[in-house]
Enzyme design. Structure first.
Site, mmCIF file in Angstrom:
data_model
loop_
_atom_site.group_PDB
_atom_site.id
_atom_site.type_symbol
_atom_site.label_atom_id
_atom_site.label_comp_id
_atom_site.label_asym_id
_atom_site.label_seq_id
_atom_site.Cartn_x
_atom_site.Cartn_y
_atom_site.Cartn_z
ATOM 1 N N THR A 107 0.851 -1.185 0.000
ATOM 2 C CA THR A 107 0.000 0.000 0.000
ATOM 3 C C THR A 107 0.896 1.247 0.000
ATOM 4 O OG1 THR A 107 -1.751 -1.227 1.111
ATOM 5 C CG2 THR A 107 -1.935 1.146 1.202
ATOM 6 N N SER A 152 -7.656 -1.811 6.488
ATOM 7 C CA SER A 152 -6.928 -1.255 7.628
ATOM 8 C C SER A 152 -6.472 0.169 7.372
ATOM 9 C CB SER A 152 -5.694 -2.126 7.938
ATOM 10 O OG SER A 152 -6.074 -3.418 8.342
#
Length: 576
Positions: free
Chosen positions: A387, A459
């Site tokens: 990410t 998340s």
């Protein structure tokens, strides 16, 4: 026996009281004292700070600002350029979540451009014949890909908050994809690591393995198909991606390789604006991500637990102890309750309540780790480090905290023929098999089970922190460790750290299961590690960590401070 043991823990905690503390990192003894209020605080910075994981992306943001754009236009430029130069971590075949502050209206907004499941999603596609998770279909190829949200999110930012047309904001990314760039060492290493999977798909091999091998150091890397895809997005807005030429190419490629996307799946995609989660901690207002991110709920729950402790009265060992125990309990709730709010009713009032946190606080023993098996038996794996995140504050005080992803390294490794678009593998973020861990070791319940059009739990925790006289825009990649990295970064900011100190801050992580504290090397000295081990903690060193990007506005001096994580050499935090 476990029931009785839980009550034993509650009783002991009640007997010893709750006037103890926790936080993180350097743990300055006065870190929870509110900063002194200046007599006059600046209302707008007057200059700009951008911090991202790639120099070319940061410079793209400044290029667009120089054209008269604002933070939201710059965010489009940074995100789209990252799609070209950092495809292992994010891209227009994935999605993003953003916490933004609009200065003109003094509004905080959460923009949800998370991927969604296709209408034909079938959990059986992700199972082996024996009922165990099929890791290949969940992580590789078109079945692993959700409907992308990033293109719609970029168009949304331009339409609702930007000052420039998409053609201007996407121009740097289009130029970079068309004319080429020299990949950094991380991209070259990622291609090497995923070479076998990229080679499975002809279009992926064509882009990332030219001539049948990874590009050499210093070689110019081109993606003309992605340049064309971005040009159509720039010209027609989100319809340039979700219908017409690009949509047809995406559906044809996905279905030819065994996927199940339809043109309706693409045309039905919608960006969602949601209300951010806000939590107050020791005079600081933390504005963070709501579901379908689990990050904000977990961060708020941890801060609510820690708010009942007095840091100034504790030594290093006990401060770390209480932070870990707060992490453990927040991740326990993360696994059980959270999902897409458009599909699942969640007990958010309970999870975010200070009274609920008070009850959790009572279960923490002052000198002993709580085995996760006492809370519930589960299993987990090592969290990933993929990410990307960037942070922006512009001259008017607009702020963008945005975390983008294709999930695992290179997402699905599947490039849709003729588009240059590398698709995500976000389907693995669903609880494809309830109570079985995904690639990050996170567990899930039916609340996060796949359904048509549903968004998978994330998340990602893009956050804005407003203190008495300083403001921070903060976030990080890192799979399930995003939550704890952002938490520790916020605590370092509250401790008084500048942007460079916050991003360099040493990190540790506990996610309920596995019942192990993952630690960046040299976070704790031998004495601290030994004392915590005697309390019942098990430690596991891991590397790498990062890559956090932070911009801080000191409203007393009206100066901006931007920094990119030193764990990555090619990031750039810049003030101009």
């Amino acid at each position: 026996m476990k029931f009785a043991l839980r009550w034993h823990v509650l009783l002991l905690a009640a007997l010893v009281g709750t006037s103890v503390l926790a936080t993180t990192g350097a743990f300055a003894a006065d870190s929870q004292k509110p900063a002194t209020q200046a007599t006059q605080l600046a209302q707008r910075p007057g200059h700009v700070g951008i911090a991202s994981a790639n120099t070319l992306a940061t410079e793209a943001g400044f290029e667009v600002l120089a054209k008269g754009g604002n933070a939201f236009d710059a965010a489009i430029a940074v995100a789209s350029t990252l799609s070209v130069v950092e495809p292992e971590s994010s891209g227009i075949g994935g999605g993003f979540m953003a916490t933004v502050h609009v200065a003109s209206t003094d509004r905080n907004i959460f923009i949800d451009a998370r991927e969604t499941a296709s209408a034909a999603v079938n959990p059986k596609d992700y199972l082996n014949p024996d009922g165990t998770p099929n890791r290949d279909t969940a992580l590789k190829g078109p079945l692993s890909a959700g409907i992308p949200g990033e293109p719609a999110g970029l168009a949304w930012l331009a339409k609702h908050y930007g000052k420039l047309p998409l053609t201007a904001s996407l121009a740097p990314a289009i130029r970079t994809a068309r004319d080429g760039f020299k990949p950094d060492s991380r991209l070259l290493g990622a291609i090497q690591n995923e070479q076998k999977n990229l080679a499975r798909w002809p279009a992926s091999a064509s882009v990332y393995l030219p001539g049948g091998k990874p590009p050499a150091d210093g070689e110019i890397f081109l993606n003309p198909d992605q340049a064309r895809t971005l040009e159509l997005l720039a010209q027609f807005g989100d319809s340039g991606f979700y219908s017409g030429e690009t949509a047809q190419k995406l559906v044809d490629a996905v279905r030819a390789a065994g996927g199940n996307w339809t043109l309706k799946d693409l045309s039905s995609y919608r960006v969602k604006e949601r209300t951010p989660i806000t939590v107050d901690y020791r005079g600081y207002k933390i504005i963070t991500a709501p579901p379908p991110s689990s990050g904000g709920v977990a961060i708020a729950e941890i801060f609510n637990i820690l708010s009942g402790f007095d840091m100034g009265q504790m030594d290093q060992v006990h401060r770390v102890h209480y932070v870990i125990e707060a992490m453990r309990r927040a991740f326990r709730d993360h696994n059980d309750y959270l999902g897409d709010p458009d599909f699942v009713k969640m007990p958010l009032d309970m999870l975010l309540s200070p009274y609920y946190a008070d009850g959790l606080r009572q279960t923490i023993l002052p000198d002993k780790a709580t085995p996760s098996s006492m809370l519930a038996p589960t299993n987990g794996q090592d969290p990933g480090m993929h990410t990307t995140h960037f942070s922006i504050i512009d001259a008017d005080g607009n702020m963008v905290s945005i975390t983008l992803t294709v999930n695992y390294l290179f997402g699905s490794t599947f490039v849709a023929q003729g588009t240059g678009v590398l698709l995500n593998d976000e389907m693995d973020d669903f609880a494809l098999v309830p109570n079985k861990p995904n690639v990050y070791g996170l567990l899930g319940s039916k609340a996060n089970a796949p359904e048509p059009g549903k968004r998978m739990l994330s998340s990602m925790s893009p956050s804005i922190v407003i203190g008495p006289d300083r403001t921070a825009v903060i976030g990080s990649p890192g799979g399930s460790t995003i939550i704890t990295q952002v938490l520790l970064g916020i605590l370092a900011f509250i401790d008084g750290g500048d942007a460079h100190q916050v991003v360099a801050h040493k990190r540790f992580h506990h996610q309920f299961m596995p019942d192990t504290v993952m630690v960046e090397p040299d976070t704790f000295d031998a004495a601290t590690t030994g004392a915590l081990t005697r309390m019942g903690y098990t430690f596991k060193n891991r590397d790498p960590w990062g890559f956090m990007n932070v911009v801080i506005w000191d409203r007393r001096t009206n100066k901006l401070d931007a920094a990119s994580d030193p764990r990555r050499s090619n990031g750039l935090g810049k003030v101009q």
